[in-house]
Design a protein around this motif. Structure first.
Motif, PDB file in Angstrom:
ATOM      1  N   VAL A  64      19.107  28.361  34.937  1.00 53.71           N
ATOM      2  CA  VAL A  64      20.419  28.833  35.382  1.00 53.71           C
ATOM      3  C   VAL A  64      20.303  29.454  36.771  1.00 53.71           C
ATOM      4  CG1 VAL A  64      22.401  30.271  34.794  1.00 53.71           C
ATOM      5  CG2 VAL A  64      20.964  29.342  32.963  1.00 53.71           C
ATOM      6  N   SER A  65      21.282  29.146  37.657  1.00 49.90           N
ATOM      7  CA  SER A  65      21.271  29.700  39.003  1.00 49.90           C
ATOM      8  C   SER A  65      22.694  29.951  39.482  1.00 49.90           C
ATOM      9  CB  SER A  65      20.568  28.747  39.973  1.00 49.90           C
ATOM     10  OG  SER A  65      20.563  29.276  41.287  1.00 49.90           O
ATOM     11  N   HIS A  66      22.884  31.076  40.194  1.00 51.09           N
ATOM     12  CA  HIS A  66      24.165  31.424  40.814  1.00 51.09           C
ATOM     13  C   HIS A  66      23.926  31.745  42.281  1.00 51.09           C
ATOM     14  CE1 HIS A  66      24.607  32.406  36.514  1.00 51.09           C
ATOM     15  NE2 HIS A  66      25.887  32.108  36.672  1.00 51.09           N
ATOM     16  N   ARG A  67      24.736  31.140  43.165  1.00 52.27           N
ATOM     17  CA  ARG A  67      24.602  31.364  44.604  1.00 52.27           C
ATOM     18  C   ARG A  67      25.973  31.657  45.207  1.00 52.27           C
ATOM     19  NH1 ARG A  67      21.110  25.916  45.481  1.00 52.27           N
ATOM     20  NH2 ARG A  67      22.882  25.217  44.217  1.00 52.27           N
ATOM     21  N   PRO A  68      26.489  32.859  44.988  1.00 49.75           N
ATOM     22  CA  PRO A  68      27.814  33.203  45.524  1.00 49.75           C
ATOM     23  C   PRO A  68      27.763  33.470  47.018  1.00 49.75           C
ATOM     24  CG  PRO A  68      26.845  35.093  44.438  1.00 49.75           C
ATOM     25  CD  PRO A  68      25.906  33.942  44.182  1.00 49.75           C
ATOM     26  N   GLU A  69      28.916  33.345  47.678  1.00 52.35           N
ATOM     27  CA  GLU A  69      29.057  33.668  49.103  1.00 52.35           C
ATOM     28  C   GLU A  69      29.617  35.086  49.225  1.00 52.35           C
ATOM     29  OE1 GLU A  69      28.149  32.032  51.747  1.00 52.35           O
ATOM     30  OE2 GLU A  69      27.497  30.159  50.789  1.00 52.35           O
ATOM     31  N   ASP A  70      28.771  36.072  48.927  1.00 54.04           N
ATOM     32  CA  ASP A  70      29.205  37.458  48.934  1.00 54.04           C
ATOM     33  C   ASP A  70      29.272  38.021  50.347  1.00 54.04           C
ATOM     34  OD1 ASP A  70      29.533  37.864  46.159  1.00 54.04           O
ATOM     35  OD2 ASP A  70      27.371  38.070  45.889  1.00 54.04           O
ATOM     36  N   ALA A  71      29.924  39.168  50.453  1.00 52.66           N
ATOM     37  CA  ALA A  71      30.009  39.858  51.734  1.00 52.66           C
ATOM     38  C   ALA A  71      28.629  40.349  52.160  1.00 52.66           C
ATOM     39  CB  ALA A  71      30.977  41.035  51.623  1.00 52.66           C
ATOM     40  N   GLU A  72      28.454  40.500  53.471  1.00 55.90           N
ATOM     41  CA  GLU A  72      27.187  40.974  54.014  1.00 55.90           C
ATOM     42  C   GLU A  72      26.840  42.337  53.404  1.00 55.90           C
ATOM     43  OE1 GLU A  72      25.085  41.859  58.355  1.00 55.90           O
ATOM     44  OE2 GLU A  72      27.113  40.993  58.229  1.00 55.90           O
ATOM     45  N   GLY A  73      25.598  42.481  53.026  1.00 58.15           N
ATOM     46  CA  GLY A  73      25.143  43.723  52.419  1.00 58.15           C
ATOM     47  C   GLY A  73      25.183  43.729  50.910  1.00 58.15           C
ATOM     48  N   THR A  74      25.828  42.729  50.306  1.00 61.17           N
ATOM     49  CA  THR A  74      25.871  42.623  48.852  1.00 61.17           C
ATOM     50  C   THR A  74      24.608  41.934  48.349  1.00 61.17           C
ATOM     51  OG1 THR A  74      28.280  42.434  48.928  1.00 61.17           O
ATOM     52  CG2 THR A  74      27.188  41.754  46.891  1.00 61.17           C
ATOM     53  N   SER A  75      24.033  42.428  47.278  1.00 65.51           N
ATOM     54  CA  SER A  75      22.814  41.854  46.735  1.00 65.51           C
ATOM     55  C   SER A  75      23.038  40.421  46.279  1.00 65.51           C
ATOM     56  CB  SER A  75      22.318  42.687  45.549  1.00 65.51           C
ATOM     57  OG  SER A  75      21.238  42.044  44.906  1.00 65.51           O
ATOM     58  N   GLU A  76      22.138  39.529  46.665  1.00 63.47           N
ATOM     59  CA  GLU A  76      22.183  38.142  46.214  1.00 63.47           C
ATOM     60  C   GLU A  76      21.386  37.941  44.934  1.00 63.47           C
ATOM     61  OE1 GLU A  76      20.703  35.822  49.432  1.00 63.47           O
ATOM     62  OE2 GLU A  76      22.461  36.142  50.706  1.00 63.47           O
ATOM     63  N   GLU A  77      20.799  38.996  44.433  1.00 70.05           N
ATOM     64  CA  GLU A  77      19.923  38.902  43.273  1.00 70.05           C
ATOM     65  C   GLU A  77      20.674  39.048  41.957  1.00 70.05           C
ATOM     66  OE1 GLU A  77      17.293  42.067  44.051  1.00 70.05           O
ATOM     67  OE2 GLU A  77      16.377  41.132  45.826  1.00 70.05           O
ATOM     68  N   THR A  78      21.934  39.534  42.017  1.00 69.96           N
ATOM     69  CA  THR A  78      22.707  39.749  40.803  1.00 69.96           C
ATOM     70  C   THR A  78      24.124  39.223  40.959  1.00 69.96           C
ATOM     71  OG1 THR A  78      23.497  41.947  41.466  1.00 69.96           O
ATOM     72  CG2 THR A  78      21.379  41.842  40.300  1.00 69.96           C
ATOM     73  N   ILE A  79      24.761  38.973  39.838  1.00 69.26           N
ATOM     74  CA  ILE A  79      26.183  38.663  39.774  1.00 69.26           C
ATOM     75  C   ILE A  79      26.808  39.596  38.741  1.00 69.26           C
ATOM     76  CG2 ILE A  79      25.982  36.247  40.456  1.00 69.26           C
ATOM     77  CD1 ILE A  79      26.237  35.596  37.412  1.00 69.26           C
ATOM     78  N   THR A  80      28.134  39.656  38.727  1.00 70.88           N
ATOM     79  CA  THR A  80      28.850  40.423  37.715  1.00 70.88           C
ATOM     80  C   THR A  80      29.463  39.469  36.701  1.00 70.88           C
ATOM     81  OG1 THR A  80      29.385  42.175  39.296  1.00 70.88           O
ATOM     82  CG2 THR A  80      30.731  42.063  37.317  1.00 70.88           C
ATOM     83  N   MET A  81      29.331  39.808  35.418  1.00 70.62           N
ATOM     84  CA  MET A  81      29.994  39.062  34.347  1.00 70.62           C
ATOM     85  C   MET A  81      30.795  40.057  33.515  1.00 70.62           C
ATOM     86  SD  MET A  81      27.252  36.139  33.208  1.00 70.62           S
ATOM     87  CE  MET A  81      28.557  34.926  32.950  1.00 70.62           C
ATOM     88  N   ALA A  82      31.789  39.548  32.779  1.00 71.03           N
ATOM     89  CA  ALA A  82      32.654  40.449  32.023  1.00 71.03           C
ATOM     90  C   ALA A  82      33.191  39.780  30.772  1.00 71.03           C
ATOM     91  CB  ALA A  82      33.817  40.931  32.894  1.00 71.03           C
ATOM     92  N   ALA A  83      33.377  40.594  29.739  1.00 69.60           N
ATOM     93  CA  ALA A  83      34.078  40.239  28.505  1.00 69.60           C
ATOM     94  C   ALA A  83      34.218  41.510  27.679  1.00 69.60           C
ATOM     95  CB  ALA A  83      33.334  39.164  27.712  1.00 69.60           C
ATOM     96  N   TYR A  84      35.021  41.447  26.634  1.00 69.24           N
ATOM     97  CA  TYR A  84      35.214  42.572  25.710  1.00 69.24           C
ATOM     98  C   TYR A  84      35.542  43.877  26.432  1.00 69.24           C
ATOM     99  CZ  TYR A  84      33.754  39.641  21.876  1.00 69.24           C
ATOM    100  OH  TYR A  84      33.704  38.635  20.946  1.00 69.24           O
ATOM    101  N   GLY A  85      36.292  43.777  27.514  1.00 68.47           N
ATOM    102  CA  GLY A  85      36.834  44.949  28.165  1.00 68.47           C
ATOM    103  C   GLY A  85      35.957  45.616  29.197  1.00 68.47           C
ATOM    104  N   ALA A  86      34.735  45.084  29.471  1.00 70.74           N
ATOM    105  CA  ALA A  86      33.838  45.777  30.400  1.00 70.74           C
ATOM    106  C   ALA A  86      32.946  44.784  31.136  1.00 70.74           C
ATOM    107  CB  ALA A  86      32.976  46.790  29.651  1.00 70.74           C
ATOM    108  N   PRO A  87      32.698  45.020  32.436  1.00 72.48           N
ATOM    109  CA  PRO A  87      31.780  44.175  33.214  1.00 72.48           C
ATOM    110  C   PRO A  87      30.359  44.725  33.188  1.00 72.48           C
ATOM    111  CG  PRO A  87      32.933  45.647  34.688  1.00 72.48           C
ATOM    112  CD  PRO A  87      33.425  45.972  33.305  1.00 72.48           C
ATOM    113  N   TYR A  88      29.387  43.863  33.496  1.00 71.11           N
ATOM    114  CA  TYR A  88      28.021  44.307  33.744  1.00 71.11           C
ATOM    115  C   TYR A  88      27.328  43.322  34.671  1.00 71.11           C
ATOM    116  CZ  TYR A  88      26.928  41.397  29.520  1.00 71.11           C
ATOM    117  OH  TYR A  88      26.824  40.410  28.573  1.00 71.11           O
ATOM    118  N   GLU A  89      26.150  43.705  35.144  1.00 71.56           N
ATOM    119  CA  GLU A  89      25.393  42.870  36.078  1.00 71.56           C
ATOM    120  C   GLU A  89      24.440  41.947  35.312  1.00 71.56           C
ATOM    121  OE1 GLU A  89      23.380  45.315  38.872  1.00 71.56           O
ATOM    122  OE2 GLU A  89      25.220  46.214  39.672  1.00 71.56           O
ATOM    123  N   VAL A  90      24.241  40.754  35.895  1.00 75.33           N
ATOM    124  CA  VAL A  90      23.340  39.752  35.335  1.00 75.33           C
ATOM    125  C   VAL A  90      22.499  39.197  36.476  1.00 75.33           C
ATOM    126  CG1 VAL A  90      23.191  37.497  34.189  1.00 75.33           C
ATOM    127  CG2 VAL A  90      24.940  39.154  33.474  1.00 75.33           C
TER     128      VAL A  90
END
Length: 369
Positions: free
Chosen positions: A241-267
């Motif tokens: 599995v791989s994710h390569r988002p085009e985040d803003a400068e200074g945002t970590s490329e090592e993690t993404i945010t996922m969410a369900a059941y009312g709360a987000p967390y990092e993956v």
């Protein structure tokens, strides 16, 4: 966290001359005792409301609708549509679904036997549902599914709204949104005494960033095998599995945010995931109790980023079948697992090198009607 039924509309083959409607649902209560909750342990655990759901299937002239709406407590996201699609069956093996339908990836309907699912669920790779169109060819020896998903469940419809966490399926959230995803799944089936299903799944799609207005991408590949022998069942998967988002400068490329059941967390953005699940049925005749299913489901998340701690999950349990009452008795243990004793925010990302194994004893009572 659910139980599967074969509703009449998905099992019937051809057009109905008169409209047909079937309403069902479930009511579930839950008891849990968690190793990381000292106050809860002092009072002997907690027993309370889990979920109420309504299932509706209607069919007429060969076109049907299948929907499931769930009501959780507000702390776990409140009300949410788990699935809902319009369907058409061309014949016994060919079907088209449009709407919020299950993503064809990995072992379905579940890659697990227990109430908690396996580790893939918590990173959007088990029992995921997205908005799109799916074609299924379910032959005796070969099965294949192809699908296009415009996006995950959209609840806010704003011009630059973040994904709502009040959802059943884990999806990419935060500043990124899943868009234009393609899926393909291929299965080969063989055997009589040992019933085997060997498959390959792949998905590729975009990640639209609402801050930069740029689109990155993500992909997942899986090889999976399921076998049944007499009263035994085996499920195993290996995923990349791989994710390569085009985040803003200074945002970590090592993690993404996922969410369900009312709360987000990092993956972790990149990882391998391995699962192994084994179960055995034991038919009994104890009053209303007709079957005991003993199982052990294991999942291991190997993170690509140096310095990240891997995540592990293991659930040992029994499913007790008594008429329409299904009771899951689980001992779920986790290491760097957001729902099993971690800090919740980044257990599936960087994790904690000093983390301890934590466990939750859980009994879920569900009456399905």
């Amino acid at each position: 966290m659910t139980f599967s039924f074969c509703w009449f509309a998905t099992c019937s083959l051809f057009a109905q001359n008169t409209p047909e409607v079937d309403i069902g649902g479930a009511l579930r209560f839950n008891y849990n005792l968690s190793s990381w909750k000292p106050e809860q342990k002092r009072r002997g655990g907690d027993f309370g409301y889990d979920m109420f759901r309504i299932n509706a299937v209607a069919a007429y002239q060969g076109i049907y609708v299948n929907a499931e709406y769930r009501l959780y407590s507000q702390a776990f996201g409140g009300g949410m549509l788990k699935q809902g699609w319009f369907g058409y069956r061309f014949n016994e093996i060919k079907e088209l679904q449009v709407g919020l339908t299950q993503v064809p990836f990995g072992i379905q309907q579940y890659n697990s036997h227990n109430w908690f699912f396996n580790l893939g669920y918590y990173v959007g790779l088990e029992d995921d549902h997205d908005m799109g169109i799916k074609y299924m060819h379910l032959g005796e020896q070969w099965e294949y599914q192809v699908a296009y998903f415009k996006n995950a469940e959209e609840l806010r419809f704003g011009d630059a709204s973040a994904v709502s966490p009040s959802r059943y399926s884990y999806d990419v959230a935060g500043n990124n949104k899943e868009v234009h995803q393609a899926n393909i799944k291929l299965l080969y089936k063989w055997g009589d005494s040992t019933r085997s299903r060997l498959g390959f799944s792949g998905q590729y799609g975009g990640l639209y960033n609402i801050e930069t207005k740029e689109t990155g991408d993500h992909y997942a590949l899986a090889v999976h095998y399921e076998a049944g022998y007499k009263l035994w069942n085996l499920k195993t998967e290996a995923m990349l599995v791989s994710h390569r988002p085009e985040d803003a400068e200074g945002t970590s490329e090592e993690t993404i945010t996922m969410a369900a059941y009312g709360a987000p967390y990092e993956v972790a953005a990149d990882f391998n995931l391995y699962t192994l699940a084994v179960a055995r049925d034991v038919p009994v005749s104890w009053g209303p109790v007709s079957n005991l299913q003993f199982y052990n489901d294991f999942g291991y998340m190997q993170k690509a980023q140096s310095g990240f701690e891997d995540s592990v999950m293991n659930v040992t349990g029994i499913l007790v079948t008594a008429g329409n009452l299904y009771t899951y008795i689980d001992y779920a243990a986790g290491y760097n697992h957001s729902w099993l004793g971690g800090n919740f925010v980044n257990d599936f990302a960087a994790g904690n090198p000093n983390a301890k194994w934590e466990a939750r004893f859980n009994i879920n009572f569900g009456y399905y009607f």
